[in-house]
Design a protein around this motif. Structure first.
Motif, mmCIF file in Angstrom:
data_model
loop_
_atom_site.group_PDB
_atom_site.id
_atom_site.type_symbol
_atom_site.label_atom_id
_atom_site.label_comp_id
_atom_site.label_asym_id
_atom_site.label_seq_id
_atom_site.Cartn_x
_atom_site.Cartn_y
_atom_site.Cartn_z
ATOM 1 N N UNK A 45 -10.144 -47.882 66.224
ATOM 2 C CA UNK A 45 -11.460 -47.326 66.533
ATOM 3 C C UNK A 45 -12.446 -48.460 66.786
ATOM 4 N N UNK A 46 -13.331 -48.219 67.723
ATOM 5 C CA UNK A 46 -14.407 -49.172 68.029
ATOM 6 C C UNK A 46 -15.652 -48.351 68.326
ATOM 7 N N UNK A 47 -16.804 -48.954 68.170
ATOM 8 C CA UNK A 47 -18.029 -48.209 68.425
ATOM 9 C C UNK A 47 -18.511 -48.409 69.845
ATOM 10 N N UNK A 48 -19.353 -47.473 70.276
ATOM 11 C CA UNK A 48 -19.983 -47.583 71.583
ATOM 12 C C UNK A 48 -21.222 -48.463 71.460
ATOM 13 N N UNK A 49 -21.626 -49.054 72.552
ATOM 14 C CA UNK A 49 -22.853 -49.843 72.568
ATOM 15 C C UNK A 49 -24.027 -48.943 72.193
ATOM 16 N N UNK A 50 -24.985 -49.495 71.513
ATOM 17 C CA UNK A 50 -26.114 -48.713 71.009
ATOM 18 C C UNK A 50 -26.932 -48.040 72.103
ATOM 19 N N UNK A 51 -27.035 -48.636 73.270
ATOM 20 C CA UNK A 51 -27.861 -48.056 74.325
ATOM 21 C C UNK A 51 -27.086 -47.113 75.249
ATOM 22 N N UNK A 52 -25.897 -46.722 74.872
ATOM 23 C CA UNK A 52 -25.068 -45.868 75.721
ATOM 24 C C UNK A 52 -25.788 -44.585 76.123
#
Length: 164
Positions: A45-52
């Protein structure tokens, strides 16, 4: 093997000096090498960029709400360019929390419009194959979302059950 989040992988002397954006690809490269050597599938799992899902125009309207829920994440939205080592990038997407952040005050003239748009996404999600080395992409599958159980459900099966 399942890696809950690549950002939780511990650093050593070699990786301690890497920035967060450099560390993600380092971890995924190593995971890919381990997977190949052990012939073991790895889900990380990885997170999406905050400004997505950032909304630039704060003047709310039906079009703004539609634009907010229509912006689906892509593999390039993954933080740290981790997709470079992935055979598949699968992103679960729910528009409901994004729309909840844009809720106008109750009683305002925009609230009924917001409620109408929210009704189209409530209890729904999408599973997006954003990248695949083995099949055509992107692909999207609409599914149900049961928040109380934190699980996705098959909308077609639910519709068939209601018919009988």
């Amino acid at each position: 093997a399942i890696i809950d989040h690549i950002g939780l992988v511990e650093r050593d002397r070699e990786t301690g000096k890497l920035s967060e954006t450099e560390f993600g690809p380092f971890v995924t490269r190593r995971l890919k090498m381990v997977a190949n050597r052990l012939r073991l599938p790895i889900v990380a799992a990885a997170q999406l960029k905050k400004n997505t899902f950032a909304i630039e125009d704060r003047k709310m309207s039906r079009a703004t709400y539609q634009m907010a829920i229509g912006r689906r994440p892509k593999y390039a939205d993954i933080y740290g360019s981790c997709e470079k080592d992935a055979n598949h990038v699968i992103i679960p997407y729910r528009a409901e929390p994004i729309l909840q952040e844009l809720e106008p005050s109750e009683g305002s003239e925009l609230h009924p419009i917001w409620e109408e748009v929210m009704g189209t996404v409530r209890g729904k999600a999408e599973i997006i194959v954003a990248l695949s080395r083995h099949t055509r992409w992107p692909q999207r599958k609409e599914v149900g979302w049961e928040g109380t159980k934190t699980m996705f459900t098959d909308l077609q099966a639910q519709a068939q059950e209601r018919m009988f």
